[in-house]
Enzyme design. Structure first.
Site, PDB file in Angstrom:
ATOM      1  CB  VAL A  49      -0.946  -0.005   1.230  1.00 15.37           C
ATOM      2  CG1 VAL A  49      -1.764   1.277   1.292  1.00 15.37           C
ATOM      3  CG2 VAL A  49      -1.858  -1.217   1.186  1.00 15.37           C
ATOM      4  CB  CYS A  50       4.151   1.964   1.589  1.00 19.27           C
ATOM      5  SG  CYS A  50       3.852   1.265   3.225  1.00 19.27           S
TER       6      CYS A  50
END
Length: 200
Positions: A49-50
């Site tokens: 997700v980062c």
């Protein structure tokens, strides 16, 4: 977990990768005093997700600059890992040459100062802080690891804060730039709701 809203944002000094790609050993948060700041944390570089969140911030840098906002990102990775991730293209899982400072919190001191360390994983939660020119935290949001943030909401909140500072009015639910504010008294509430309650 710490609620920092209304309090001074904790200062810190750490190694970082600047927006021009240079590595500095002593980036000081206090050197950005006098500016609006968006300080956001992510768990780890080279994860899932980062990069989507980091690229989402970077894609809005022109807007943040227009609003006079300094964007600063933090994770527990080293400055060298940040640099390597920045030098990896998005189509290979990297983030590319992002325009904001990426701070290395390898000792977890910043993450703990802001009260957003994951209790089991030991990484930073997905936390964002809006800090005004006086260093006061005006907004914070903290997501668990699977839940990506909406960067447009942070832009909206910067605009709401600036509207309040300029006009002295408060910003009702869902306020966006160009809409009316509300006077912070009983008449102001009644006038606003009489006109706008069905649109809320």
């Amino acid at each position: 977990m710490t609620v920092l809203v209304t309090r001074q944002a904790p200062d810190f000094e750490a190694a970082a990768v600047k927006g021009d790609g240079s590595i500095v050993e002593n980036f000081k948060f206090s050197d950005t005093n006098g500016k609006y700041r968006v300080l956001f944390f992510w768990p780890l570089d080279f994860t899932f997700v980062c990069p989507s969140e980091i690229i989402a911030h970077n894609n809005r840098m022109a807007k943040f600059k227009e609003l006079g906002v300094e964007v600063i990102g933090v994770s527990i990775d080293s400055q060298f890992t940040h640099h390597a991730w920045r030098n990896t293209s998005p189509d290979h899982g990297g983030i590319g040459e992002v325009e904001f400072t990426m701070v290395a919190d390898v000792k977890h001191e910043i993450t703990r100062a802001y009260g957003i360390e994951h209790p089991d994983a030991g990484v930073a939660l997905r936390a964002s802080f809006l800090i005004d020119k006086e260093g006061v935290v005006q907004h914070q949001i903290v997501n668990n690891l699977p839940l990506g943030r909406n960067v447009d909401e942070m832009v909206r909140l910067v605009e709401a804060l600036q509207f309040h500072e300029e006009h002295g009015e408060v910003c009702p639910a869902g306020w966006t730039k160009g809409q009316k504010g509300m006077k912070a008294d009983a008449k102001g509430v009644a006038d606003y709701l009489a006109e706008s309650s069905e649109q809320l």
